[in-house]
Design an enzyme around this catalytic site. Structure first.
Site, short mmCIF file in Angstrom:
data_model
loop_
_atom_site.label_atom_id
_atom_site.label_comp_id
_atom_site.label_asym_id
_atom_site.label_seq_id
_atom_site.Cartn_x
_atom_site.Cartn_y
_atom_site.Cartn_z
N ARG A 14 -64.65 43.78 -52.31
CA ARG A 14 -64.18 42.72 -51.63
C ARG A 14 -66.22 43.34 -50.66
NH1 ARG A 14 -65.20 43.26 -46.44
NH2 ARG A 14 -63.55 44.15 -45.52
N ASP A 15 -65.40 44.26 -50.03
CA ASP A 15 -66.39 45.36 -48.81
C ASP A 15 -67.16 45.91 -49.68
OD1 ASP A 15 -67.41 46.63 -46.70
OD2 ASP A 15 -65.33 47.09 -45.05
N HIS A 206 -60.03 51.38 -40.43
CA HIS A 206 -60.80 51.02 -41.33
C HIS A 206 -62.29 51.79 -41.36
CE1 HIS A 206 -63.17 47.43 -44.13
NE2 HIS A 206 -64.48 48.17 -43.79
N HIS A 208 -65.84 53.20 -41.75
CA HIS A 208 -66.91 53.23 -42.98
C HIS A 208 -67.61 54.93 -42.99
CE1 HIS A 208 -67.85 49.43 -44.38
NE2 HIS A 208 -67.06 48.46 -43.67
N CYS A 239 -71.18 45.30 -44.56
CA CYS A 239 -71.75 44.66 -44.18
C CYS A 239 -73.37 44.29 -44.00
CB CYS A 239 -71.19 44.08 -43.48
SG CYS A 239 -71.23 42.84 -42.17
N ASN A 248 -67.70 52.11 -47.45
CA ASN A 248 -66.27 52.25 -46.76
C ASN A 248 -66.32 53.88 -46.93
OD1 ASN A 248 -65.89 49.47 -47.50
ND2 ASN A 248 -64.70 49.75 -45.42
P1 HMG Z 1 -72.73 28.16 -39.69
O1 HMG Z 1 -73.44 27.91 -40.88
O2 HMG Z 1 -72.25 27.90 -38.76
O3 HMG Z 1 -71.46 27.74 -40.40
O4 HMG Z 1 -71.77 29.66 -40.63
P2 HMG Z 1 -70.75 25.46 -40.50
O5 HMG Z 1 -69.99 25.35 -40.34
O6 HMG Z 1 -72.06 24.98 -39.63
O7 HMG Z 1 -71.44 25.47 -42.42
C1 HMG Z 1 -72.62 25.73 -42.69
C2 HMG Z 1 -72.36 25.56 -43.91
O8 HMG Z 1 -71.55 26.29 -45.09
C3 HMG Z 1 -71.88 23.88 -44.65
O9 HMG Z 1 -73.11 23.68 -45.60
C4 HMG Z 1 -70.25 24.53 -44.77
O10 HMG Z 1 -69.43 23.49 -45.82
C5 HMG Z 1 -71.03 25.47 -45.52
P3 HMG Z 1 -74.18 22.92 -45.80
O11 HMG Z 1 -73.29 21.33 -45.49
O12 HMG Z 1 -75.12 23.32 -45.38
O13 HMG Z 1 -73.85 22.80 -47.96
N1 HMG Z 1 -69.20 26.30 -45.19
C6 HMG Z 1 -68.89 27.40 -46.43
N2 HMG Z 1 -68.69 27.08 -47.74
C7 HMG Z 1 -67.55 27.67 -48.23
N3 HMG Z 1 -66.75 28.36 -47.89
C8 HMG Z 1 -66.81 28.30 -46.50
C9 HMG Z 1 -67.72 27.75 -45.39
N4 HMG Z 1 -67.62 27.94 -44.49
C10 HMG Z 1 -68.78 26.69 -43.80
N5 HMG Z 1 -65.43 29.06 -46.06
C11 HMG Z 1 -69.55 30.59 -41.36
C12 HMG Z 1 -70.44 30.07 -40.41
C13 HMG Z 1 -68.38 31.28 -40.36
C14 HMG Z 1 -69.05 29.80 -42.84
C15 HMG Z 1 -70.77 32.07 -42.07
O14 HMG Z 1 -70.39 32.83 -40.76
C16 HMG Z 1 -70.08 32.90 -42.77
O15 HMG Z 1 -69.57 33.05 -44.08
N6 HMG Z 1 -69.61 34.02 -42.14
C17 HMG Z 1 -69.61 35.06 -43.43
C18 HMG Z 1 -69.95 36.45 -43.00
C19 HMG Z 1 -68.58 37.81 -44.27
O16 HMG Z 1 -68.45 37.11 -44.75
N7 HMG Z 1 -69.50 39.22 -43.53
C20 HMG Z 1 -69.20 39.88 -44.43
C21 HMG Z 1 -67.59 40.11 -44.23
S1 HMG Z 1 -66.98 41.01 -42.83
C22 HMG Z 1 -67.10 42.89 -42.79
O17 HMG Z 1 -67.47 43.16 -43.78
C23 HMG Z 1 -66.16 43.79 -41.32
C24 HMG Z 1 -65.03 44.43 -42.84
O18 HMG Z 1 -65.18 44.72 -43.68
C25 HMG Z 1 -64.67 45.01 -41.26
C26 HMG Z 1 -65.82 46.13 -40.26
O19 HMG Z 1 -66.00 46.91 -41.79
O20 HMG Z 1 -65.05 46.43 -39.60
C27 HMG Z 1 -63.48 42.36 -42.23
MG MG Z 2 -65.78 47.20 -43.65
#
Ligand code: HMG
Ligand code: MG
Length: 304
Positions: A14-15, A206, A208, A239, A248
């Site tokens: 995932r990450d 967690h 990195h 990320c 990580n």
């Molecule tokens: P948004 O653009 O504000 O969302 O994004 P929205 O609700 O306006 O929707 C926009 C479009 O996305 C729409 O489609 C929705 O249907 C679709 P359209 O009408 O344009 O065709 N949509 C989805 N499709 C599939 N699955 C969904 C979904 N939600 C909306 N769940 C949103 C907001 C949260 C969706 C977006 O910003 C997003 O998905 N972000 C995820 C980012 C991410 O994954 N980042 C990495 C993970 S975090 C990390 O790595 C840190 C961690 O490791 C810990 C650390 O290291 O600290 C965990």
């Molecule tokens: Mg992370």
């Protein structure tokens, strides 16, 4: 004060993969996760049901989750950013989810397009539904030691977000050093503040390894009684919404450290290395885990 046993939560699929520019096929992701399932790891983060526009690499979440061989006793959590993600995850048969917010407002906006407060509202509903459906839930607090956008992050803000996530029903919390800026003194400040409000046996760290301080931070956290650590096979990770964030801490590196300290993990280092070797063959760059590199070099040395 060192624990006798530690749980490693595997982040590679995932990450790790979310930060790879080259698209990895669903078949290769499945093979990688299946190899990780043979290592003794009990927590393998499998994929994310986020917007495929946000993370195109994990757009195949449904297929990957459906086709991995789920080993008994192993949790395969997935990231869920909102109600839509929860519905997709449930349809795929997911039994453990992770919700994710942060201590930095700017990062939260860039990562999930919400304020911290909005994200807590969205996740309160998701977590309530997940608990009612009998799922296991982890909550992430990212940018716990610093933000990629320079906005201030206080330890108190991390505690407040962590408490909010636990109060809404999360089973476990993970405190993320998203951009790898922490040093042990930061850990020594934050952990007692968390422990004053929350059960630390349910809190993961967690790290990195962007600046090479992750193992030192883990050692500091061990001394504070922490027993759950996130790590990524081969040191994959990062990320895309945190500029400059690299992988990580490598699972192999954490295992080498812990086993050397006489701490039991139940995880076979050599089998993790085999999973890393497989994914290294698929990616377009070498893996960064020092222990992985050292073991691979000595393997080549032994063969010649
Ligand atoms: P948004 O653009 O504000 O969302 O994004 P929205 O609700 O306006 O929707 C926009 C479009 O996305 C729409 O489609 C929705 O249907 C679709 P359209 O009408 O344009 O065709 N949509 C989805 N499709 C599939 N699955 C969904 C979904 N939600 C909306 N769940 C949103 C907001 C949260 C969706 C977006 O910003 C997003 O998905 N972000 C995820 C980012 C991410 O994954 N980042 C990495 C993970 S975090 C990390 O790595 C840190 C961690 O490791 C810990 C650390 O290291 O600290 C965990
Ligand atoms: Mg992370």
């Amino acid at each position: 004060m060192m624990p006798k046993r530690v749980t490693i939560c595997e982040m590679g699929a995932r990450d790790g993969l979310q930060n790879e520019a080259t698209l990895v096929s669903a078949d290769d992701k499945i093979r990688y996760i299946d190899l990780l399932s043979q290592t003794g790891l009990r927590y393998i983060e499998a994929t994310s049901f986020v917007s495929p526009k946000a993370i195109p690499q994990l757009g195949d979440a449904q297929e990957v989750f459906a086709r991995i061989h789920k080993a008994p006793g192993v949790r395969y959590p997935v990231l869920v950013p909102n109600a839509k993600g929860y519905a997709r995850a449930r349809e795929a048969g997911v039994e453990a989810i992770c919700v994710f917010t942060a201590a930095s407002q700017i990062f939260t906006r860039r990562n999930i397009n919400m304020t911290i407060e909005q994200s807590l509202e969205v996740f309160r509903e998701v977590v309530q539904r997940a608990k009612a459906d009998g799922l296991w839930v982890r909550g992430y607090v990212s940018t716990a030691f610093g933000s990629p956008f320079g906005d201030a992050v206080s330890p108190q803000a991390v505690v407040d977000v962590g408490v909010a996530l636990m109060e809404m029903g999360c089973d476990e919390l993970s405190i993320g050093d998203t951009i790898g800026v922490a040093v042990p003194s930061h850990v020594e400040t934050l952990v007692p503040m968390l422990a004053a409000k929350l059960p630390i046996e349910r809190i993961a760290m967690h790290f990195h390894d962007t600046r090479g301080t992750a193992l030192a931070n883990i050692y500091a956290a061990l001394q504070q009684g922490m027993t759950i650590f996130d790590a990524s096979s081969g040191g994959l990770g990062g990320c895309p919404y945190a500029p400059g964030a690299t992988g990580n801490v490598g699972t192999e590196d954490v295992l080498y450290l812990l086993h050397g300290l006489g701490i039991d993990t139940g995880v076979d280092l050599d089998r993790v290395r085999a999973a890393s070797r497989f994914i290294a063959g698929v990616l377009d760059h070498p893996l960064t885990s020092k222990t992985y590199q050292a073991l691979e070099t000595s393997r080549i040395g032994a063969a010649t």
